[in-house]
Design a protein around this motif. Sequence first.
Motif, PDB file in Angstrom:
ATOM      1  N   THR A   1      37.547  41.355  39.616  1.00 26.97           N
ATOM      2  CA  THR A   1      36.217  41.861  39.964  1.00 26.97           C
ATOM      3  C   THR A   1      35.516  42.404  38.728  1.00 26.97           C
ATOM      4  OG1 THR A   1      36.937  42.396  42.209  1.00 26.97           O
ATOM      5  CG2 THR A   1      34.956  43.502  41.414  1.00 26.97           C
ATOM      6  N   ASN A   2      36.208  43.219  37.948  1.00 32.66           N
ATOM      7  CA  ASN A   2      35.619  43.767  36.715  1.00 32.66           C
ATOM      8  C   ASN A   2      35.200  42.656  35.763  1.00 32.66           C
ATOM      9  OD1 ASN A   2      35.478  46.568  36.977  1.00 32.66           O
ATOM     10  ND2 ASN A   2      37.643  46.804  36.523  1.00 32.66           N
ATOM     11  N   LEU A   3      36.039  41.657  35.604  1.00 38.81           N
ATOM     12  CA  LEU A   3      35.734  40.540  34.718  1.00 38.81           C
ATOM     13  C   LEU A   3      34.479  39.797  35.183  1.00 38.81           C
ATOM     14  CD1 LEU A   3      36.626  38.772  32.302  1.00 38.81           C
ATOM     15  CD2 LEU A   3      37.922  37.408  33.939  1.00 38.81           C
ATOM     16  N   LEU A   4      34.376  39.523  36.486  1.00 39.39           N
ATOM     17  CA  LEU A   4      33.213  38.821  37.029  1.00 39.39           C
ATOM     18  C   LEU A   4      31.930  39.634  36.836  1.00 39.39           C
ATOM     19  CD1 LEU A   4      34.804  37.451  40.310  1.00 39.39           C
ATOM     20  CD2 LEU A   4      34.081  36.096  38.338  1.00 39.39           C
TER      21      LEU A   4
ATOM     22  N   LEU B   1      28.757  34.780  41.416  1.00 36.26           N
ATOM     23  CA  LEU B   1      28.492  35.533  42.642  1.00 36.26           C
ATOM     24  C   LEU B   1      29.380  35.079  43.786  1.00 36.26           C
ATOM     25  CD1 LEU B   1      24.640  35.693  42.273  1.00 36.26           C
ATOM     26  CD2 LEU B   1      26.191  37.668  42.300  1.00 36.26           C
ATOM     27  N   LEU B   2      29.603  33.766  43.889  1.00 37.76           N
ATOM     28  CA  LEU B   2      30.518  33.260  44.922  1.00 37.76           C
ATOM     29  C   LEU B   2      31.926  33.817  44.711  1.00 37.76           C
ATOM     30  CD1 LEU B   2      29.429  29.522  45.192  1.00 37.76           C
ATOM     31  CD2 LEU B   2      29.213  31.281  46.956  1.00 37.76           C
ATOM     32  N   ALA B   3      32.379  33.796  43.474  1.00 31.91           N
ATOM     33  CA  ALA B   3      33.713  34.313  43.163  1.00 31.91           C
ATOM     34  C   ALA B   3      33.784  35.816  43.409  1.00 31.91           C
ATOM     35  CB  ALA B   3      34.072  33.989  41.712  1.00 31.91           C
ATOM     36  N   LEU B   4      32.745  36.536  43.046  1.00 33.05           N
ATOM     37  CA  LEU B   4      32.721  37.981  43.229  1.00 33.05           C
ATOM     38  C   LEU B   4      32.852  38.341  44.713  1.00 33.05           C
ATOM     39  CD1 LEU B   4      32.434  40.762  41.944  1.00 33.05           C
ATOM     40  CD2 LEU B   4      29.949  40.484  42.078  1.00 33.05           C
ATOM     41  N   GLY B   5      32.149  37.616  45.558  1.00 31.41           N
ATOM     42  CA  GLY B   5      32.253  37.869  47.000  1.00 31.41           C
ATOM     43  C   GLY B   5      33.644  37.627  47.539  1.00 31.41           C
TER      44      GLY B   5
END
Length: 134
Positions: A6-9, A45-49
Amino acid sequence: ADKEITNLLIKKLYRKSPLEIDGYPIFWPGRIYREKNFEVRAALLLALGTVMDSLNLLPALTIPLEDDMWKVRDAALQGFVKAARRLKLSEDEISSRMSQLDLTCTEFNPSFPIRRTYNRLAGDAEQSESGASS
């Protein structure tokens, strides 16, 4: 591991904020993206979700809902749907965050892709509310 991802994204997507809660950078409307390519922003954003695990981070998905590019708005909404399911957001919580969402896009189909994503979110919230009252 999800917190690191999450931090990386977030760091890839946004310029770093001086504010943090529980080790996560916090952002506010008008914050400038670090990533300039809209297709990369959409993928982030897709990955973050998919990995988001904190209500405090929802602004990282709701701020892009005002993006000029409909594909970024759609990806942010899809990410929000994933996060809302995992975080079990109520219909009221969802509605309050979606009140200003622009559901139009330049891709013409009888229905708009971003509207389908929003309708999935609204359906999930209704099912969650009805399941909680049973």
